[in-house]
Scaffold this motif. Structure first.
Motif, PDB file in Angstrom:
ATOM      1  N   PHE A 157      13.700   9.985  10.857  1.00 19.34           N
ATOM      2  CA  PHE A 157      13.823   8.820   9.989  1.00 19.34           C
ATOM      3  C   PHE A 157      12.563   8.693   9.145  1.00 19.34           C
ATOM      4  N   PHE A 158      12.762   8.410   7.876  1.00 18.79           N
ATOM      5  CA  PHE A 158      11.652   8.145   6.972  1.00 18.79           C
ATOM      6  C   PHE A 158      11.721   6.665   6.588  1.00 18.79           C
ATOM      7  N   LEU A 159      10.798   5.882   7.124  1.00 17.94           N
ATOM      8  CA  LEU A 159      10.776   4.451   6.852  1.00 17.94           C
ATOM      9  C   LEU A 159       9.902   4.219   5.624  1.00 17.94           C
ATOM     10  N   VAL A 160      10.525   3.813   4.534  1.00 16.73           N
ATOM     11  CA  VAL A 160       9.833   3.616   3.265  1.00 16.73           C
ATOM     12  C   VAL A 160       9.706   2.121   2.995  1.00 16.73           C
ATOM     13  N   ARG A 161       8.468   1.664   2.806  1.00 16.17           N
ATOM     14  CA  ARG A 161       8.336   0.280   2.354  1.00 16.17           C
ATOM     15  C   ARG A 161       8.705   0.234   0.873  1.00 16.17           C
ATOM     16  N   HIS A 162       9.314  -0.851   0.443  1.00 14.19           N
ATOM     17  CA  HIS A 162       9.669  -1.016  -0.970  1.00 14.19           C
ATOM     18  C   HIS A 162       8.428  -0.914  -1.869  1.00 14.19           C
ATOM     19  N   ALA A 163       8.661  -0.677  -3.150  1.00 12.74           N
ATOM     20  CA  ALA A 163       7.582  -0.577  -4.138  1.00 12.74           C
ATOM     21  C   ALA A 163       6.996  -1.962  -4.441  1.00 12.74           C
ATOM     22  N   ILE A 164       5.900  -1.963  -5.203  1.00  8.31           N
ATOM     23  CA  ILE A 164       5.239  -3.215  -5.581  1.00  8.31           C
ATOM     24  C   ILE A 164       6.247  -4.150  -6.247  1.00  8.31           C
ATOM     25  N   LYS A 165       6.272  -5.378  -5.781  1.00  8.84           N
ATOM     26  CA  LYS A 165       7.255  -6.351  -6.275  1.00  8.84           C
ATOM     27  C   LYS A 165       6.573  -7.400  -7.150  1.00  8.84           C
ATOM     28  N   GLU A 166       7.380  -8.130  -7.882  1.00  5.22           N
ATOM     29  CA  GLU A 166       6.889  -9.251  -8.667  1.00  5.22           C
ATOM     30  C   GLU A 166       6.360 -10.346  -7.745  1.00  5.22           C
ATOM     31  N   PHE A 209      11.590   7.568  20.934  1.00  6.52           N
ATOM     32  CA  PHE A 209      11.033   7.675  19.596  1.00  6.52           C
ATOM     33  C   PHE A 209       9.667   8.350  19.628  1.00  6.52           C
ATOM     34  N   GLU A 210       9.407   9.155  18.597  1.00  8.65           N
ATOM     35  CA  GLU A 210       8.105   9.786  18.409  1.00  8.65           C
ATOM     36  C   GLU A 210       7.636   9.489  16.992  1.00  8.65           C
ATOM     37  N   LEU A 211       6.376   9.092  16.878  1.00  2.00           N
ATOM     38  CA  LEU A 211       5.813   8.730  15.578  1.00  2.00           C
ATOM     39  C   LEU A 211       5.076   9.934  15.003  1.00  2.00           C
ATOM     40  N   GLY A 212       5.621  10.515  13.936  1.00  2.00           N
ATOM     41  CA  GLY A 212       5.057  11.733  13.368  1.00  2.00           C
ATOM     42  C   GLY A 212       3.989  11.477  12.322  1.00  2.00           C
ATOM     43  N   SER A 213       4.150  10.413  11.538  1.00  2.00           N
ATOM     44  CA  SER A 213       3.132  10.008  10.573  1.00  2.00           C
ATOM     45  C   SER A 213       3.311   8.525  10.309  1.00  2.00           C
ATOM     46  N   PHE A 214       2.228   7.883   9.886  1.00  2.00           N
ATOM     47  CA  PHE A 214       2.287   6.437   9.693  1.00  2.00           C
ATOM     48  C   PHE A 214       1.745   6.052   8.323  1.00  2.00           C
ATOM     49  N   ALA A 215       2.568   5.349   7.556  1.00  2.00           N
ATOM     50  CA  ALA A 215       2.166   4.737   6.291  1.00  2.00           C
ATOM     51  C   ALA A 215       1.450   5.704   5.354  1.00  2.00           C
ATOM     52  N   SER A 216       1.986   6.906   5.213  1.00  2.00           N
ATOM     53  CA  SER A 216       1.389   7.912   4.346  1.00  2.00           C
ATOM     54  C   SER A 216       1.625   7.560   2.876  1.00  2.00           C
ATOM     55  N   VAL A 217       0.567   7.725   2.064  1.00  2.00           N
ATOM     56  CA  VAL A 217       0.692   7.479   0.614  1.00  2.00           C
ATOM     57  C   VAL A 217       0.243   8.717  -0.181  1.00  2.00           C
ATOM     58  N   GLU A 218       0.174   9.848   0.485  1.00  2.00           N
ATOM     59  CA  GLU A 218      -0.260  11.069  -0.198  1.00  2.00           C
ATOM     60  C   GLU A 218       0.621  11.398  -1.396  1.00  2.00           C
ATOM     61  N   HIS A 219       1.895  11.091  -1.295  1.00  2.00           N
ATOM     62  CA  HIS A 219       2.830  11.409  -2.372  1.00  2.00           C
ATOM     63  C   HIS A 219       2.628  10.561  -3.612  1.00  2.00           C
ATOM     64  N   LEU A 220       1.848   9.485  -3.486  1.00  2.00           N
ATOM     65  CA  LEU A 220       1.617   8.591  -4.622  1.00  2.00           C
ATOM     66  C   LEU A 220       0.382   8.971  -5.433  1.00  2.00           C
ATOM     67  N   LYS A 221      -0.387   9.931  -4.936  1.00  2.00           N
ATOM     68  CA  LYS A 221      -1.603  10.348  -5.632  1.00  2.00           C
ATOM     69  C   LYS A 221      -1.261  11.256  -6.808  1.00  2.00           C
ATOM     70  N   PRO A 222      -1.996  11.130  -7.913  1.00  2.00           N
ATOM     71  CA  PRO A 222      -1.724  11.963  -9.095  1.00  2.00           C
ATOM     72  C   PRO A 222      -1.863  13.444  -8.782  1.00  2.00           C
ATOM     73  N   LEU A 275       7.166   3.145 -11.003  1.00  2.00           N
ATOM     74  CA  LEU A 275       6.485   4.438 -10.982  1.00  2.00           C
ATOM     75  C   LEU A 275       6.312   4.922  -9.546  1.00  2.00           C
ATOM     76  N   GLN A 276       5.930   4.016  -8.654  1.00  2.00           N
ATOM     77  CA  GLN A 276       5.814   4.374  -7.232  1.00  2.00           C
ATOM     78  C   GLN A 276       7.141   4.895  -6.691  1.00  2.00           C
ATOM     79  N   ALA A 277       8.215   4.212  -7.038  1.00  2.00           N
ATOM     80  CA  ALA A 277       9.541   4.616  -6.546  1.00  2.00           C
ATOM     81  C   ALA A 277       9.909   6.000  -7.064  1.00  2.00           C
ATOM     82  N   GLN A 278       9.563   6.288  -8.314  1.00  2.00           N
ATOM     83  CA  GLN A 278       9.857   7.607  -8.883  1.00  2.00           C
ATOM     84  C   GLN A 278       9.066   8.704  -8.173  1.00  2.00           C
ATOM     85  N   LEU A 279       7.786   8.434  -7.881  1.00  2.00           N
ATOM     86  CA  LEU A 279       6.955   9.409  -7.167  1.00  2.00           C
ATOM     87  C   LEU A 279       7.473   9.635  -5.749  1.00  2.00           C
TER      88      LEU A 279
END
Length: 201
Positions: free
Chosen positions: A5-14, A188-201, A28-32
């Protein structure tokens, strides 16, 4: 039986009350995030019914050709605007009390314990209904992710990912971060937590 399972927090909201959309930066975050998933075979995407989650899930669905469904179990434990005339300060106070005391049931929404339990029930259901080895994306909310983790893992296990995890849990899940979770042989096994590597340019 195993699922990832990939738990994705929603993108920046208003920054407004109610069921708000994501911002231009959030889009832009959602696209990345969608671009990161395009190299994986995704069996299903399940999203919270709130706009910010659905709008985050949409580009992931386009990139992966996966079907999106909504499930209310992915909703946050409470949303500002659910309780008429509640100020933001009152909402934050309610939120913090729920975080300190997972058993506390607020005047609107769920306790942290109830929220974590409903996410757990969805994960177990999805694991049962999909073939072994399936990759499933869940687009949800930061508080729900930590509500589930705090109830499902020991404090020592969680502190591997961040010191004093339980105490600071409300600040640990950035927008569009990805938490990878596996369900293997009944646990359950936790493989990674709150990774944001994919959001880096």
């Amino acid at each position: 039986m195993s699922s990832t399972f990939f738990l994705v927090r929603h993108a920046i909201k208003e920054k407004a009350i109610g069921d708000v959309s994501i911002t231009t930066e959030g889009n832009l975050q959602a696209q990345l995030t969608a671009r990161w998933f395009c190299n994986l075979q995704i069996a299903a995407i399940v999203t919270s019914p709130l706009k910010r989650a659905k709008e985050t899930a949409e580009p992931i669905a386009i990139k992966t050709n996966a079907t999106v469904s909504e499930d209310s179990r992915l909703r946050e434990r409470a949303n500002w605007g659910d309780l008429p005339e509640q100020t933001f300060e009152e909402f934050i106070d309610m939120w913090q009390r729920c975080t300190r005391d997972p058993e506390y049931i607020p005047p609107v929404g769920d306790s942290a314990k109830q929220a974590g339990e409903r996410l757990c029930s969805l994960l177990l259901e999805l694991s049962k209904n999909h073939p072994t080895g399936s990759n499933i994306v869940l687009v949800t909310h930061g508080g729900l992710i930590t509500d589930f983790l705090v109830q499902s893992f020991s404090e020592d296990q969680l502190n591997v990912w961040h010191p004093n995890f339980v105490a600071v849990q409300s600040n640990l899940v950035p927008e569009c971060s990805i938490t990878r979770l596996s369900y293997v042989s009944g646990h359950f096994e936790l493989g990674s937590f709150a990774s944001v590597e994919h959001l880096k340019p």
